[in-house]
Design an enzyme around this catalytic site. Structure first.
Site, short mmCIF file in Angstrom:
data_model
loop_
_atom_site.label_atom_id
_atom_site.label_comp_id
_atom_site.label_asym_id
_atom_site.label_seq_id
_atom_site.Cartn_x
_atom_site.Cartn_y
_atom_site.Cartn_z
CE1 TYR A 20 -3.25 -2.84 0.30
CE2 TYR A 20 -3.44 -2.45 2.65
CZ TYR A 20 -3.82 -3.14 1.52
OH TYR A 20 -4.75 -4.15 1.61
CE LYS A 52 -5.35 -8.28 1.39
NZ LYS A 52 -5.82 -6.96 1.72
P1 FBP Z 1 -10.78 -5.28 3.29
O1 FBP Z 1 -11.21 -6.28 2.27
O2 FBP Z 1 -11.74 -5.20 4.44
O3 FBP Z 1 -10.48 -3.93 2.66
O4 FBP Z 1 -9.43 -5.83 3.92
C1 FBP Z 1 -8.23 -5.82 3.22
C2 FBP Z 1 -7.15 -5.21 4.08
O5 FBP Z 1 -5.91 -5.24 3.43
C3 FBP Z 1 -7.00 -5.83 5.45
O6 FBP Z 1 -6.21 -6.97 5.45
C4 FBP Z 1 -6.42 -4.69 6.23
O7 FBP Z 1 -6.76 -4.72 7.57
C5 FBP Z 1 -7.07 -3.50 5.61
O8 FBP Z 1 -7.46 -3.85 4.31
C6 FBP Z 1 -6.16 -2.29 5.56
O9 FBP Z 1 -6.90 -1.25 5.01
P2 FBP Z 1 -6.37 0.21 4.86
O10 FBP Z 1 -6.33 0.47 3.39
O11 FBP Z 1 -7.40 1.05 5.53
O12 FBP Z 1 -5.02 0.29 5.50
#
Ligand code: FBP
Length: 255
Positions: free
Chosen positions: A145, A176
């Protein structure tokens, strides 16, 4: 490298049910469906609908071992709460060795925030995770991310492609990533990830189930390897969560 632990038939497709949001976002995520505050709700869905594995932090994994030991687990090795502001850093909390020996991890997961001021620390930790996991024979899933003040748009196509490539360069088996907005952008991210499989990160719960199903269909058409989804499943009441689970597993795993 060790994907057979998650994918014994080597089909290259995955459907992970993510349940680490209690830490990452906090309990507000459970408000819409209070039953989801208990891991039992999620573990039983994973078991009954044939998800590849659930994704859990160490503490919940200890409970899961007791509640539903037969459900495969990806152990999230790092994590942070959603309270602090500023440049994101998610420290390593659980060593690979503990995840494998005590929590029966089928795979391990780690969140990277490329672009953060703390990127070097996370890259170093992650590189070590890859080496440790390699020694123990478990695959590594990277949540990638891009985030922080250097990143203007964390889901721009070029940013998502870069995220996917970072996962490959650092040795992740599965990356992911968030949805970059269209199928061609997702296809390019899969292409530049080379041998690393790319799965969609679920995101906030969509208005309708069909909206999420359509999104996942586009991901698979673009060469994606599946999904890691949380809120779009367990924020819905049981009957809805069951219907969408059936669809997710059918589309992502082709069953
Ligand atoms: P979701 O399908 O609920 O979006 O979960 C995916 C995820 O990567 C989780 O594993 C993690 O807790 C969350 O999203 C992190 O989201 P953010 O983008 O808010 O950091």
């Amino acid at each position: 490298m060790f994907l057979e632990k998650l994918d014994p038939e080597a089909r290259g497709r995955f459907a992970f049910l993510a349940y680490d949001q209690g830490l990452e976002h906090g309990p507000d995520d459970f408000r819409g469906n209070p039953e989801s505050a208990s891991p039992r709700f999620v573990l039983e869905l994973a078991r009954d609908f044939g998800y590849t594995a659930v994704v859990l932090q160490q503490g919940v994994a200890l409970a899961a071992r007791r509640i539903c030991p037969e459900v495969a687990r990806v152990i999230k090795l790092n994590g942070k709460a959603g309270l602090a502001r500023g440049e994101p850093y998610s420290p390593l909390l659980c060593p690979v060795e503990y995840a494998v020996s005590e929590l029966s991890a089928r795979a391990v997961g780690y969140t990277l925030y490329p672009g953060s001021e703390h990127e070097p620390l996370m890259f170093r930790e992650f590189a070590q995770v890859v080496r440790d996991a390699g020694r123990l024979g478990v695959p590594v899933v990277a949540w990638v991310y891009p985030r922080g003040k250097a990143v203007a748009n964390d889901s721009a196509p070029e940013v998502i492609a870069y995220a996917a490539r970072i996962a490959y360069e650092l040795g992740a088996d599965i990356a992911k990533v968030k949805w970059p907005g269209d199928r061609e952008a997702f296809r390019w991210a899969c292409r530049v990830a080379a041998e690393t499989k790319v799965v969609l990160s679920g995101g906030p719960t969509t208005e309708s189930r069909q909206e999420f199903v359509d999104l996942l269909t586009q991901v698979m058409e673009a060469g994606g390897a599946g999904v890691a989804v949380g809120r779009n499943v367990w924020q819905r009441p049981l009957a809805d969560a069951q219907v969408i689970s059936k669809e997710i597993v059918r589309i992502a795993l082709g069953r």
